[in-house]
Motif scaffolding. Structure first.
Motif, PDB file in Angstrom:
ATOM      1  N   PHE A 211     -63.433  61.009 -36.871  1.00 42.29           N
ATOM      2  CA  PHE A 211     -62.185  61.772 -36.751  1.00 42.29           C
ATOM      3  C   PHE A 211     -62.251  62.729 -35.579  1.00 42.29           C
ATOM      4  O   PHE A 211     -63.337  63.107 -35.125  1.00 42.29           O
ATOM      5  N   SER A 212     -61.087  63.112 -35.066  1.00 38.80           N
ATOM      6  CA  SER A 212     -61.002  64.022 -33.930  1.00 38.80           C
ATOM      7  C   SER A 212     -60.128  65.211 -34.289  1.00 38.80           C
ATOM      8  O   SER A 212     -59.044  65.037 -34.844  1.00 38.80           O
TER       9      SER A 212
ATOM     10  N   GLU B 163     -59.722  72.004 -31.080  1.00 34.96           N
ATOM     11  CA  GLU B 163     -60.390  73.304 -31.206  1.00 34.96           C
ATOM     12  C   GLU B 163     -60.035  74.158 -30.002  1.00 34.96           C
ATOM     13  O   GLU B 163     -59.788  73.628 -28.920  1.00 34.96           O
TER      14      GLU B 163
ATOM     15  N   GLU C  70     -59.578  71.856 -26.942  1.00 31.07           N
ATOM     16  CA  GLU C  70     -60.564  70.807 -26.742  1.00 31.07           C
ATOM     17  C   GLU C  70     -60.421  69.862 -27.929  1.00 31.07           C
ATOM     18  O   GLU C  70     -59.993  70.274 -29.007  1.00 31.07           O
ATOM     19  N   LEU C  71     -60.803  68.624 -27.713  1.00 31.35           N
ATOM     20  CA  LEU C  71     -60.793  67.697 -28.836  1.00 31.35           C
ATOM     21  C   LEU C  71     -62.245  67.391 -29.193  1.00 31.35           C
ATOM     22  O   LEU C  71     -63.041  67.045 -28.331  1.00 31.35           O
ATOM     23  N   LYS C  72     -62.562  67.570 -30.471  1.00 24.92           N
ATOM     24  CA  LYS C  72     -63.925  67.268 -30.931  1.00 24.92           C
ATOM     25  C   LYS C  72     -63.877  66.036 -31.821  1.00 24.92           C
ATOM     26  O   LYS C  72     -63.110  65.985 -32.775  1.00 24.92           O
ATOM     27  N   THR C  73     -64.705  65.060 -31.492  1.00 26.85           N
ATOM     28  CA  THR C  73     -64.767  63.828 -32.282  1.00 26.85           C
ATOM     29  C   THR C  73     -66.070  63.814 -33.073  1.00 26.85           C
ATOM     30  O   THR C  73     -67.138  64.061 -32.512  1.00 26.85           O
ATOM     31  N   VAL C  74     -65.967  63.575 -34.361  1.00 23.46           N
ATOM     32  CA  VAL C  74     -67.148  63.574 -35.226  1.00 23.46           C
ATOM     33  C   VAL C  74     -67.325  62.187 -35.840  1.00 23.46           C
ATOM     34  O   VAL C  74     -66.365  61.598 -36.330  1.00 23.46           O
TER      35      VAL C  74
END
Lengths: 478, 281
Positions: B136-137, B140, B271-275
């Motif tokens: 998922f993204s 932030e 910012e986009l964080k992808t986990v």
């Protein structure tokens, strides 16, 4: 420790047909460069010259940008999304059909193990084209408004670590969004991009939609600075990314940059140890460590430090370094003499600054560019090997006691591309994932990529995302 | 009784450390006030305050940030008359037009307040990767955002450049309009009484041309909005300086502050964080 010896299992080179020389791919045709000198591309595993490639000078770049502009205005821009999609699907299929050939060619020119080019790079290349093909006729659902428009001509500059995969990351979303492209592959790895030019011909892609100009930094600079370019996309070093950000200042150009990294791979005491060791190895030794998101800083909780190090060293002893075309090879050749020199220099600095260096015994081939898998212990945060991107198979190990300390150490870098977390505790994974200032966080895994999954950095690792809907957004004016 | 207009840094109202002030006149040239003229040191202090406030502000729940932004609107409403008088004097608008501008500014805070807990669903995604992984993204906040606020629209413009940055968890150092700084300082006073933690919004009055270069080259600033820079060459210089630490840069452009603002300023500072996590038993 005794171990099985492997017989060589080389993949045949016969499947590739490398020409002795290549021109530039402009307006659908291979053409001679008008103002640059030819240069050679070598196999880093043997230093054998593979082909002679043309260097595009400013006049050639200008020609390519004009061709792209014309194609944008006359053909690709006005074309329906549905029809653009068909070309992209066709390209994806052609890549699948020629995947074995492309994998061998990639391993020859880049030095990466065939196991990786065959199982990771080329399948992902096809998947990227397939994914973005489906977007071409759905742009109004991309989240940038009812009538999304392409920028126009995209000037794209890619690195040598994943030559064809980076090409796919750049070209597939650009074309799906309706842009046309001038792409410059890295000077040490131009061959799969030139093979891609042939694929564009086989797909009957209209002339000028994709143009490939080969050359080094000078060519890239001419492309990025060309007035006719509306959108700049770059993957490479932070240093060059910074120069590009400066050069586009005050222009109308949109920019995305995917730059360096110094990822922390964080191991907690409750981590599943076998998977973790595999994850550490995959994190730093995948693709010889030539990976911007490589897990190059290992942070181990003190209580399991001895065990993790012992197991890691044992596992490193079983890594097979050698012929990239051998199907058993784990670690291939360093891409170039220049990169090898940089890895050697930083490793020497690591020793000089007091860190302890260790590599398993391993026989390196007599010719070509090689560096053994290496781990540094006793590394402090101030050491250059803990701060700078080495871009090679070199791991720096640090320790921590509390999760808070792990977060502080992990975030103590100007980069912010990726991070890894290894623990059995779900709530800790999510807490850590929240705290880490990085664009990609792998929990109990590392170095996974997918066309649907946005990738890109925080801070000095660049801006913009590639992959997924967000990757498409970068190619739409908004 | 007349008010002293000061800077707003880290939740306090200091004068410029440089001791400088400058004369602010109304649209007809009549004396209004002496405003503090922020210096390089003030800009640096403001960045330190903004960085210090970032972790706490960014760590709050989206629901809470939304409530705080809504509170700003409420407190502004209580100072409607003061804002209207300042906007009228600064921008040369009739008092009824100035009131309408204040209404719009308050509405804009409310509009952005509502975004706090919707951004992640609109901008984030679940990514259907080809393998056994949950992926998922999430958006932030970028960090510390420097805002060179518009020169003409002293309150509505200022609101429209600060609100989208802080709603997602960024902290802001804003340089107000040089000639029309009074509504900015009153907005600072609103911040100080609206549950906005000190340091989340810092407001400097003075010259964007003087302070801007220090913010653009500051290595602990993550993004910059060049909106208030009128001279294109100056904007180019600032963009070049901003590249030193690869700041996210918003170039100056024609803006219509009365129009629907869309999401572009919101997403500019995300910012986009992808986990990734494996799926298995």
């Amino acid at each position: 420790m005794s171990r099985f010896e492997y017989a060589p299992a080389p993949e045949s080179r016969a499947i590739v047909d490398i020409k002795s020389s290549y021109g530039l791919f402009i307006n659908g045709q291979f053409t001679d460069a008008t103002d640059g000198k030819p240069f050679k591309t070598v196999s880093p595993a043997s230093e054998e010259v593979l082909a002679e490639v043309s260097e595009a000078g400013p006049a050639d770049v200008d020609k390519a940008v004009r061709a792209a502009r014309k194609a944008f205005e006359k053909v690709w821009g006005p074309m329906s999304g549905k029809d653009r999609a068909k070309y992209l699907f066709r390209i994806a299929r052609l890549i699948q059909e020629r995947s074995r050939e492309l994998a061998v060619l990639e391993s020859l020119d880049n030095g990466k193990p065939i196991r990786e080019s065959r199982d990771v790079d080329i399948p992902l290349v096809a998947a990227h084209f397939f994914y973005y093909a489906g977007w071409a006729d759905k742009l109004e659902y991309a989240g940038v408004g009812d009538d999304p428009q392409p920028w126009g001509v995209a000037g794209q500059v890619i690195p040598w670590n994943f030559p064809m995969l980076m090409l796919a990351w750049k070209i597939a979303p650009a074309l799906a969004a309706g842009n046309t492209v001038v792409l410059k592959p890295a000077e040490t790895t131009p061959l799969t991009a030139l093979a891609f030019a042939e694929i564009c011909q086989q797909a009957d892609l209209p002339p000028g939609v994709v143009n490939i100009v080969t050359g080094a930094g000078r060519t890239g600079q001419a492309l990025v600075e060309h007035e006719g370019v509306d959108k700049v996309a770059f993957t490479g070093s932070t240093e060059v990314g910074r120069a590009i950000a400066k050069s586009v200042a005050g222009t109308h150009k949109a920019v995305t940059l995917e730059l360096g990294g110094k990822a922390a791979n964080i191991v907690f005491e409750d981590a599943p140890i076998d998977q973790t060791i595999e994850g550490i190895v995959n994190g730093i030794f995948f693709n010889q460590g030539h990976v911007c998101c490589a897990g190059s800083r290992l942070l181990v909780q003190e209580s399991v430090y001895d065990e993790v190090l012992a197991r890691l060293k044992r596992r490193m002893g079983t890594l097979r370094v050698g012929d990239p075309l051998d199907k058993n090879t784990d670690i291939g050749a360093i891409n170039s003499a220049a990169q090898l020199a940089k890895i050697r220099e930083l490793s020497q600095i690591g020793e000089d600054e007091g860190a302890e260096r260790w590599s398993p015994e391993c026989e390196l081939p007599a010719h070509g560019y090689w560096f053994p898998p290496t781990v540094f212990t006793g590394v402090s945060q101030a050491h250059r090997i803990a701060r700078e991107e080495i871009f090679g198979p070199v791991l720096s190990v640090l320790t921590f006691r509390t999760p808070q300390e792990a977060v502080e150490k992990a975030n103590n870098t100007p980069f912010g591309l990726s991070a890894g977390i290894w623990t059995d505790k779900g709530s800790r994974i999510l807490w850590m994932a929240n705290q880490l200032r990085a664009g990609v966080v792998w929990a109990n895994t590392f170095n996974r990529f997918d066309p649907t999954s946005p990738f890109g950095g925080y801070k000095e690792s660049g801006y913009g995302r590639e992959g997924g809907r967000h990757g498409l957004e970068a190619y739409l004016a908004h | 009784m007349r008010k002293t207009y000061k800077l707003y840094i880290g939740g306090a109202f200091p004068r410029s450390e440089s001791g400088r002030s400058y004369v602010v006149s109304n649209a007809k040239g009549k004396f209004l006030a002496n405003a503090s003229q922020a210096s390089r040191k003030d800009a640096r202090d403001a960045v330190v305050a903004a960085r210090k406030a970032f972790t706490g502000w960014h760590g709050r729940t989206a629901y809470n940030r939304g409530q705080v932004l809504y509170r700003i609107a409420e407190v502004m409403e209580g100072r409607h008359q003061q804002f209207s008088a300042e906007v009228s004097a600064s921008e040369g608008l009739s008092i009824s037009k100035a009131r309408a501008v204040v209404d719009e500014s308050i509405d804009r805070w409310v509009w952005y307040a509502g975004w706090a807990d919707k951004l992640a669903q609109v901008v984030g995604s679940s990514n259907p990767v080809a393998g056994p992984y949950f992926d998922f993204s999430l958006p932030e906040a970028t960090g510390v955002v420097a805002v060179l606020a518009p020169q003409d629209s002293s309150l509505l413009g200022l609101t429209s450049v600060i609100a989208p940055a802080i709603v997602s968890g960024n902290t802001v150092v804003a340089v107000s309009s040089f000639e029309r700084p009074l509504p900015a300082i009153t907005l600072g006073e609103v911040m100080a009484t609206s549950d906005v933690p000190g340091g989340v919004v810092n407001i400097l009055t003075g010259s964007a041309s003087e302070v801007g270069p220090w913010l653009a080259s500051h290595m602990d600033v993550n993004a910059i909005d060049l909106c208030g820079i009128v001279d294109p060459e100056e904007a180019t210089e600032l963009e070049i300086a901003a590249a030193d630490n690869l700041k996210r840069v918003r170039r100056p452009a024609e803006e219509d502050w009365s129009a629907d603002q869309g999401m572009s300023r919101l997403t500019q500072y995300l910012e986009l964080k992808t986990v990734w996590h494996p799926i298995g038993v």
